[in-house]
Design a protein around this motif. Structure first.
Motif, short mmCIF file in Angstrom:
data_model
loop_
_atom_site.label_atom_id
_atom_site.label_comp_id
_atom_site.label_asym_id
_atom_site.label_seq_id
_atom_site.Cartn_x
_atom_site.Cartn_y
_atom_site.Cartn_z
N LYS A 71 0.83 -1.21 0.00
CA LYS A 71 0.00 0.00 0.00
C LYS A 71 0.87 1.26 0.00
O LYS A 71 0.54 2.26 -0.66
N ILE A 72 1.97 1.24 0.74
CA ILE A 72 2.88 2.39 0.77
C ILE A 72 3.49 2.61 -0.61
O ILE A 72 3.55 3.74 -1.11
N LEU A 73 3.92 1.53 -1.25
CA LEU A 73 4.47 1.62 -2.61
C LEU A 73 3.44 2.17 -3.58
O LEU A 73 3.74 3.06 -4.38
N ALA A 74 2.21 1.66 -3.50
CA ALA A 74 1.15 2.11 -4.40
C ALA A 74 0.86 3.60 -4.21
O ALA A 74 0.72 4.36 -5.18
N GLY A 75 0.80 4.04 -2.97
CA GLY A 75 0.51 5.44 -2.70
C GLY A 75 1.62 6.36 -3.14
O GLY A 75 1.38 7.43 -3.70
N ALA A 76 2.87 5.95 -2.91
CA ALA A 76 4.00 6.80 -3.24
C ALA A 76 4.19 6.94 -4.75
O ALA A 76 4.66 7.98 -5.23
N CYS A 77 3.80 5.89 -5.49
CA CYS A 77 4.10 5.86 -6.93
C CYS A 77 2.87 5.85 -7.82
O CYS A 77 2.93 5.43 -8.99
N ASN A 78 1.74 6.29 -7.29
CA ASN A 78 0.52 6.47 -8.10
C ASN A 78 0.09 5.18 -8.80
O ASN A 78 -0.31 5.19 -9.96
N ILE A 79 0.19 4.06 -8.07
CA ILE A 79 -0.19 2.75 -8.62
C ILE A 79 -1.61 2.43 -8.16
O ILE A 79 -1.89 2.40 -6.95
N ASP A 80 -2.49 2.16 -9.09
CA ASP A 80 -3.91 2.01 -8.76
C ASP A 80 -4.24 0.75 -7.98
O ASP A 80 -5.14 0.75 -7.14
N HIS A 81 -3.53 -0.34 -8.26
CA HIS A 81 -3.93 -1.63 -7.70
C HIS A 81 -2.80 -2.25 -6.88
O HIS A 81 -1.77 -2.66 -7.42
N ALA A 82 -2.99 -2.31 -5.56
CA ALA A 82 -2.08 -2.99 -4.65
C ALA A 82 -2.66 -4.39 -4.41
O ALA A 82 -3.61 -4.54 -3.64
N VAL A 83 -2.11 -5.39 -5.07
CA VAL A 83 -2.71 -6.72 -5.04
C VAL A 83 -2.17 -7.55 -3.88
O VAL A 83 -1.05 -7.35 -3.41
N LYS A 84 -2.99 -8.50 -3.43
CA LYS A 84 -2.60 -9.36 -2.31
C LYS A 84 -1.93 -10.64 -2.78
O LYS A 84 -1.24 -11.30 -2.01
N ARG A 85 -2.14 -11.00 -4.05
CA ARG A 85 -1.53 -12.20 -4.62
C ARG A 85 -0.86 -11.85 -5.94
O ARG A 85 -1.47 -11.15 -6.77
N ILE A 86 0.36 -12.33 -6.14
CA ILE A 86 1.06 -12.05 -7.39
C ILE A 86 0.22 -12.49 -8.58
O ILE A 86 0.14 -11.81 -9.61
N GLU A 87 -0.43 -13.64 -8.44
CA GLU A 87 -1.18 -14.21 -9.55
C GLU A 87 -2.32 -13.30 -10.02
O GLU A 87 -2.78 -13.43 -11.17
N ASP A 88 -2.77 -12.39 -9.15
CA ASP A 88 -3.85 -11.48 -9.53
C ASP A 88 -3.45 -10.54 -10.67
O ASP A 88 -4.31 -9.98 -11.35
N MET A 89 -2.15 -10.38 -10.88
CA MET A 89 -1.68 -9.51 -11.97
C MET A 89 -1.82 -10.16 -13.34
O MET A 89 -1.92 -9.46 -14.35
#
Length: 306
Positions: A71-89
Protein backbone atom coordinates in the motif's frame (compact mmCIF):
# COMPACT_ATOMS: atom_id res chain seq x y z
CA UNK A 1 -2.24 1.73 -26.60
CA UNK A 2 -1.21 1.85 -22.94
CA UNK A 3 1.34 -0.73 -21.80
CA UNK A 4 0.22 -1.93 -18.36
CA UNK A 5 2.97 -3.10 -16.02
CA UNK A 6 3.13 -4.92 -12.72
CA UNK A 7 5.95 -4.27 -10.25
CA UNK A 8 7.08 -6.92 -7.79
CA UNK A 9 9.35 -6.41 -4.75
CA UNK A 10 10.85 -5.74 -2.19
CA UNK A 11 14.22 -7.09 -0.97
CA UNK A 12 16.24 -5.68 1.96
CA UNK A 13 18.19 -2.55 1.13
CA UNK A 14 16.88 -2.41 -2.44
CA UNK A 15 14.38 0.36 -3.21
CA UNK A 16 14.07 -0.38 -6.93
CA UNK A 17 10.29 -0.97 -6.77
CA UNK A 18 9.95 2.64 -5.61
CA UNK A 19 12.48 4.17 -8.00
CA UNK A 20 11.41 2.18 -11.08
CA UNK A 21 7.71 2.82 -10.48
CA UNK A 22 8.24 6.53 -9.85
CA UNK A 23 10.29 6.97 -13.02
CA UNK A 24 7.42 5.47 -15.04
CA UNK A 25 4.39 6.85 -13.15
CA UNK A 26 5.66 9.94 -11.40
CA UNK A 27 5.26 10.07 -7.63
CA UNK A 28 3.42 11.62 -4.72
CA UNK A 29 5.91 13.93 -3.01
CA UNK A 30 4.61 13.58 0.53
CA UNK A 31 4.08 9.82 0.41
CA UNK A 32 7.44 9.18 -1.23
CA UNK A 33 9.16 11.26 1.44
CA UNK A 34 7.35 9.26 4.13
CA UNK A 35 8.40 5.95 2.55
CA UNK A 36 11.86 6.46 4.11
CA UNK A 37 13.77 5.78 0.89
CA UNK A 38 15.66 9.04 1.36
CA UNK A 39 18.27 8.56 -1.39
CA UNK A 40 15.54 7.80 -3.93
CA UNK A 41 13.42 10.75 -2.79
CA UNK A 42 16.35 13.14 -3.13
CA UNK A 43 17.24 12.24 -6.72
CA UNK A 44 13.60 12.13 -7.79
CA UNK A 45 13.05 15.52 -6.22
CA UNK A 46 15.79 17.07 -8.38
CA UNK A 47 13.95 16.14 -11.58
CA UNK A 48 11.46 18.19 -13.56
CA UNK A 49 7.95 16.84 -14.11
CA UNK A 50 8.81 16.36 -17.78
CA UNK A 51 11.53 13.83 -16.88
CA UNK A 52 8.97 11.25 -15.75
CA UNK A 53 7.15 8.75 -17.95
CA UNK A 54 8.36 6.20 -20.51
CA UNK A 55 6.63 5.69 -23.85
CA UNK A 56 2.97 4.79 -23.18
CA UNK A 57 3.66 2.69 -20.09
CA UNK A 58 2.04 2.87 -16.67
CA UNK A 59 2.57 0.70 -13.59
CA UNK A 60 -0.97 -0.38 -12.78
CA UNK A 61 -0.37 -3.19 -10.25
CA UNK A 62 2.11 -3.85 -7.45
CA UNK A 63 2.86 -6.55 -4.92
CA UNK A 64 5.34 -6.95 -2.09
CA UNK A 65 5.73 -9.54 0.64
CA UNK A 66 3.89 -7.31 3.13
CA UNK A 67 0.41 -5.93 2.49
CA UNK A 68 1.09 -2.64 4.29
CA UNK A 69 4.31 -2.11 2.35
CA UNK A 70 2.46 -2.76 -0.91
CA UNK A 71 0.00 0.00 0.00
CA UNK A 72 2.88 2.39 0.77
CA UNK A 73 4.47 1.62 -2.61
CA UNK A 74 1.15 2.11 -4.40
CA UNK A 75 0.51 5.44 -2.70
CA UNK A 76 4.00 6.80 -3.24
CA UNK A 77 4.10 5.86 -6.93
CA UNK A 78 0.52 6.47 -8.10
CA UNK A 79 -0.19 2.75 -8.62
CA UNK A 80 -3.91 2.01 -8.76
CA UNK A 81 -3.93 -1.63 -7.70
CA UNK A 82 -2.08 -2.99 -4.65
CA UNK A 83 -2.71 -6.72 -5.04
CA UNK A 84 -2.60 -9.36 -2.31
CA UNK A 85 -1.53 -12.20 -4.62
CA UNK A 86 1.06 -12.05 -7.39
CA UNK A 87 -1.18 -14.21 -9.55
CA UNK A 88 -3.85 -11.48 -9.53
CA UNK A 89 -1.68 -9.51 -11.97
CA UNK A 90 -1.59 -12.19 -14.66
CA UNK A 91 -4.79 -11.30 -16.55
CA UNK A 92 -4.29 -7.57 -16.06
CA UNK A 93 -0.76 -6.64 -17.23
CA UNK A 94 1.29 -6.62 -20.43
CA UNK A 95 4.60 -7.10 -18.63
CA UNK A 96 6.10 -7.36 -15.15
CA UNK A 97 9.19 -6.01 -13.44
CA UNK A 98 10.64 -8.23 -10.71
CA UNK A 99 12.48 -5.50 -8.81
CA UNK A 100 14.16 -7.76 -6.26
CA UNK A 101 17.88 -8.53 -6.08
CA UNK A 102 17.51 -11.69 -3.99
CA UNK A 103 18.10 -13.99 -6.95
CA UNK A 104 16.63 -17.01 -5.15
CA UNK A 105 13.17 -15.46 -5.58
CA UNK A 106 13.43 -14.86 -9.32
CA UNK A 107 12.70 -18.25 -10.84
CA UNK A 108 9.44 -19.10 -9.02
CA UNK A 109 8.01 -15.62 -9.62
CA UNK A 110 9.13 -15.23 -13.23
CA UNK A 111 7.86 -18.69 -14.16
CA UNK A 112 4.29 -17.62 -13.36
CA UNK A 113 4.41 -14.94 -16.05
CA UNK A 114 6.79 -16.37 -18.65
CA UNK A 115 4.62 -19.46 -19.04
CA UNK A 116 1.62 -17.18 -19.64
CA UNK A 117 3.58 -15.41 -22.42
CA UNK A 118 3.91 -12.22 -20.37
CA UNK A 119 7.29 -10.45 -20.82
CA UNK A 120 9.40 -10.14 -17.68
CA UNK A 121 12.23 -7.90 -16.54
CA UNK A 122 14.30 -9.34 -13.68
CA UNK A 123 16.57 -7.21 -11.53
CA UNK A 124 20.23 -8.21 -11.28
CA UNK A 125 21.52 -10.86 -10.85
CA UNK A 126 19.21 -13.09 -12.88
CA UNK A 127 20.21 -16.30 -11.07
CA UNK A 128 23.30 -18.05 -9.74
CA UNK A 129 21.67 -21.47 -10.11
CA UNK A 130 22.71 -23.38 -13.24
CA UNK A 131 19.41 -25.25 -13.62
CA UNK A 132 17.41 -22.02 -13.37
CA UNK A 133 19.74 -20.32 -15.85
CA UNK A 134 19.15 -23.16 -18.29
CA UNK A 135 15.38 -22.63 -17.91
CA UNK A 136 15.70 -18.90 -18.61
CA UNK A 137 17.83 -19.17 -21.77
CA UNK A 138 14.98 -19.77 -24.29
CA UNK A 139 13.12 -16.74 -22.93
CA UNK A 140 16.25 -14.58 -23.16
CA UNK A 141 16.69 -15.64 -26.78
CA UNK A 142 13.11 -14.80 -27.78
CA UNK A 143 12.98 -11.42 -26.06
CA UNK A 144 10.36 -12.48 -23.50
CA UNK A 145 12.88 -12.02 -20.69
CA UNK A 146 15.34 -9.22 -19.97
CA UNK A 147 17.72 -9.09 -17.01
CA UNK A 148 20.44 -6.52 -16.54
CA UNK A 149 22.29 -4.21 -14.23
CA UNK A 150 21.49 -0.61 -15.05
CA UNK A 151 25.25 0.11 -15.38
CA UNK A 152 24.99 -1.15 -18.96
CA UNK A 153 22.80 1.90 -19.69
CA UNK A 154 24.64 4.55 -17.68
CA UNK A 155 25.72 7.85 -19.25
CA UNK A 156 29.21 7.35 -17.83
CA UNK A 157 29.66 3.93 -19.50
CA UNK A 158 28.25 5.27 -22.78
CA UNK A 159 30.85 8.06 -22.75
CA UNK A 160 33.69 5.63 -21.99
CA UNK A 161 32.61 3.40 -24.86
CA UNK A 162 33.02 6.32 -27.27
CA UNK A 163 36.47 7.26 -25.96
CA UNK A 164 38.32 4.02 -25.19
CA UNK A 165 41.01 2.88 -27.64
CA UNK A 166 39.50 -0.41 -28.78
CA UNK A 167 42.44 -1.19 -31.07
CA UNK A 168 44.64 -1.76 -27.98
CA UNK A 169 44.48 -4.44 -25.30
CA UNK A 170 42.79 -3.08 -22.19
CA UNK A 171 42.91 -3.84 -18.50
CA UNK A 172 39.66 -3.01 -16.75
CA UNK A 173 39.40 -2.44 -13.01
CA UNK A 174 36.32 -1.69 -10.96
CA UNK A 175 35.70 -1.08 -7.27
CA UNK A 176 32.28 -1.30 -5.74
CA UNK A 177 30.57 -1.32 -2.37
CA UNK A 178 29.20 -4.54 -0.85
CA UNK A 179 29.53 -8.05 -2.26
CA UNK A 180 30.32 -10.01 -5.42
CA UNK A 181 26.89 -11.56 -6.05
CA UNK A 182 24.67 -8.48 -5.82
CA UNK A 183 27.09 -5.66 -6.65
CA UNK A 184 30.00 -7.15 -8.60
CA UNK A 185 27.49 -7.79 -11.37
CA UNK A 186 27.13 -4.01 -11.87
CA UNK A 187 30.77 -3.70 -12.89
CA UNK A 188 30.81 -6.88 -14.98
CA UNK A 189 27.71 -5.69 -16.86
CA UNK A 190 29.17 -2.24 -17.47
CA UNK A 191 32.56 -3.53 -18.61
CA UNK A 192 30.92 -6.14 -20.85
CA UNK A 193 29.77 -3.31 -23.13
CA UNK A 194 33.34 -2.01 -23.54
CA UNK A 195 34.97 -5.17 -24.89
CA UNK A 196 34.29 -8.46 -26.64
CA UNK A 197 32.93 -10.18 -23.56
CA UNK A 198 33.92 -13.84 -23.91
CA UNK A 199 35.15 -14.88 -20.45
CA UNK A 200 37.39 -17.94 -20.11
CA UNK A 201 38.59 -18.07 -16.47
CA UNK A 202 37.63 -16.46 -13.15
CA UNK A 203 40.11 -16.35 -10.28
CA UNK A 204 39.40 -15.15 -6.74
CA UNK A 205 42.25 -13.18 -5.16
CA UNK A 206 42.26 -13.42 -1.32
CA UNK A 207 43.28 -10.37 0.68
CA UNK A 208 41.89 -7.46 2.66
CA UNK A 209 38.96 -7.27 0.22
CA UNK A 210 37.25 -9.63 -2.20
CA UNK A 211 38.97 -9.29 -5.57
CA UNK A 212 38.28 -11.30 -8.71
CA UNK A 213 40.18 -11.54 -12.00
CA UNK A 214 38.18 -12.33 -15.13
CA UNK A 215 40.24 -13.42 -18.14
CA UNK A 216 38.74 -12.88 -21.60
CA UNK A 217 39.23 -14.73 -24.87
CA UNK A 218 40.76 -11.60 -26.44
CA UNK A 219 43.48 -11.52 -23.73
CA UNK A 220 41.96 -8.56 -21.92
CA UNK A 221 41.46 -8.79 -18.15
CA UNK A 222 38.85 -7.45 -15.73
CA UNK A 223 39.57 -6.96 -12.05
CA UNK A 224 36.54 -6.56 -9.79
CA UNK A 225 37.10 -5.34 -6.22
CA UNK A 226 34.18 -5.73 -3.80
CA UNK A 227 34.83 -3.49 -0.81
CA UNK A 228 32.16 -4.67 1.61
CA UNK A 229 30.19 -2.46 3.96
CA UNK A 230 31.55 1.03 3.41
CA UNK A 231 30.61 4.38 1.92
CA UNK A 232 29.09 3.78 -1.55
CA UNK A 233 31.61 3.69 -4.37
CA UNK A 234 30.97 2.72 -8.00
CA UNK A 235 34.32 3.32 -9.72
CA UNK A 236 35.34 2.02 -13.15
CA UNK A 237 38.83 2.31 -14.69
CA UNK A 238 40.28 1.45 -18.10
CA UNK A 239 44.02 1.10 -18.72
CA UNK A 240 45.93 0.56 -21.96
CA UNK A 241 49.36 1.49 -23.32
CA UNK A 242 48.42 5.08 -24.15
CA UNK A 243 45.30 5.78 -22.15
CA UNK A 244 43.80 5.88 -18.68
CA UNK A 245 40.08 6.50 -18.19
CA UNK A 246 38.45 6.65 -14.77
CA UNK A 247 34.91 7.53 -13.80
CA UNK A 248 32.28 6.98 -11.12
CA UNK A 249 28.80 5.81 -12.04
CA UNK A 250 26.45 8.17 -10.22
CA UNK A 251 23.34 9.10 -12.21
CA UNK A 252 20.85 6.47 -11.06
CA UNK A 253 17.80 8.18 -12.56
CA UNK A 254 19.06 8.29 -16.15
CA UNK A 255 20.40 4.73 -16.24
CA UNK A 256 17.27 3.32 -14.63
CA UNK A 257 15.08 5.22 -17.07
CA UNK A 258 17.08 4.10 -20.11
CA UNK A 259 17.03 0.47 -18.96
CA UNK A 260 13.27 0.55 -18.36
CA UNK A 261 12.72 2.23 -21.75
CA UNK A 262 14.43 -0.69 -23.46
CA UNK A 263 12.35 -3.25 -21.56
CA UNK A 264 9.08 -1.48 -22.35
CA UNK A 265 10.06 -1.13 -26.01
CA UNK A 266 10.92 -4.85 -26.11
CA UNK A 267 7.40 -5.71 -24.90
CA UNK A 268 6.14 -4.25 -28.14
CA UNK A 269 8.80 -5.71 -30.45
CA UNK A 270 9.54 -9.00 -28.66
CA UNK A 271 13.15 -8.50 -29.73
CA UNK A 272 15.95 -9.15 -27.21
CA UNK A 273 17.57 -5.99 -25.83
CA UNK A 274 20.75 -7.85 -24.87
CA UNK A 275 22.16 -10.86 -26.69
CA UNK A 276 21.19 -13.91 -24.62
CA UNK A 277 24.74 -15.27 -24.50
CA UNK A 278 26.03 -12.05 -22.94
CA UNK A 279 23.58 -12.35 -20.04
CA UNK A 280 24.38 -16.06 -19.70
CA UNK A 281 28.13 -15.33 -19.67
CA UNK A 282 27.73 -12.72 -16.93
CA UNK A 283 25.84 -15.20 -14.74
CA UNK A 284 28.45 -17.90 -15.43
CA UNK A 285 31.19 -15.48 -14.34
CA UNK A 286 29.37 -14.86 -11.04
CA UNK A 287 28.92 -18.60 -10.49
CA UNK A 288 32.57 -19.28 -11.35
CA UNK A 289 33.67 -16.55 -8.94
CA UNK A 290 31.76 -18.17 -6.10
CA UNK A 291 33.36 -21.54 -6.86
CA UNK A 292 36.82 -19.98 -7.11
CA UNK A 293 36.47 -18.35 -3.69
CA UNK A 294 35.09 -21.51 -2.07
CA UNK A 295 37.63 -23.89 -3.61
CA UNK A 296 40.62 -21.50 -3.73
CA UNK A 297 41.44 -22.12 -7.39
CA UNK A 298 40.93 -20.59 -10.85
CA UNK A 299 37.67 -21.79 -12.43
CA UNK A 300 37.12 -22.05 -16.17
CA UNK A 301 33.82 -20.89 -17.60
CA UNK A 302 33.52 -24.22 -19.43
CA UNK A 303 33.16 -25.93 -16.04
CA UNK A 304 29.81 -24.23 -15.57
CA UNK A 305 28.37 -26.01 -18.59
CA UNK A 306 25.32 -24.80 -20.59
Amino acid sequence: MVTKLGIIGLSPGNGHPFSFSAIINGYDDGKMKESEWDVIYRYLNKKDLSDFGILDAIVTHCWTQEEELTKILAGACNIDHAVKRIEDMIPEVDGVIIARDDYESHYPIAKLFLEKDIPVFIDKPLTLNVEELSYFIPFLKTGKLMSSSSFRFSDEVYTAKKNVHHEQLNFFRGSIVNDWEKYGVHLIEGFSTLTSFEPTVVEYQPGLLDSYLIYLMNQEVLQINCLGNMKPIFKMEIFNKNQYITFDVKDNFSMFKRMLWHFIHSIKTRNPVIEAQVTVNIMKVLIAGNISKAEKRPVTIDEIGL
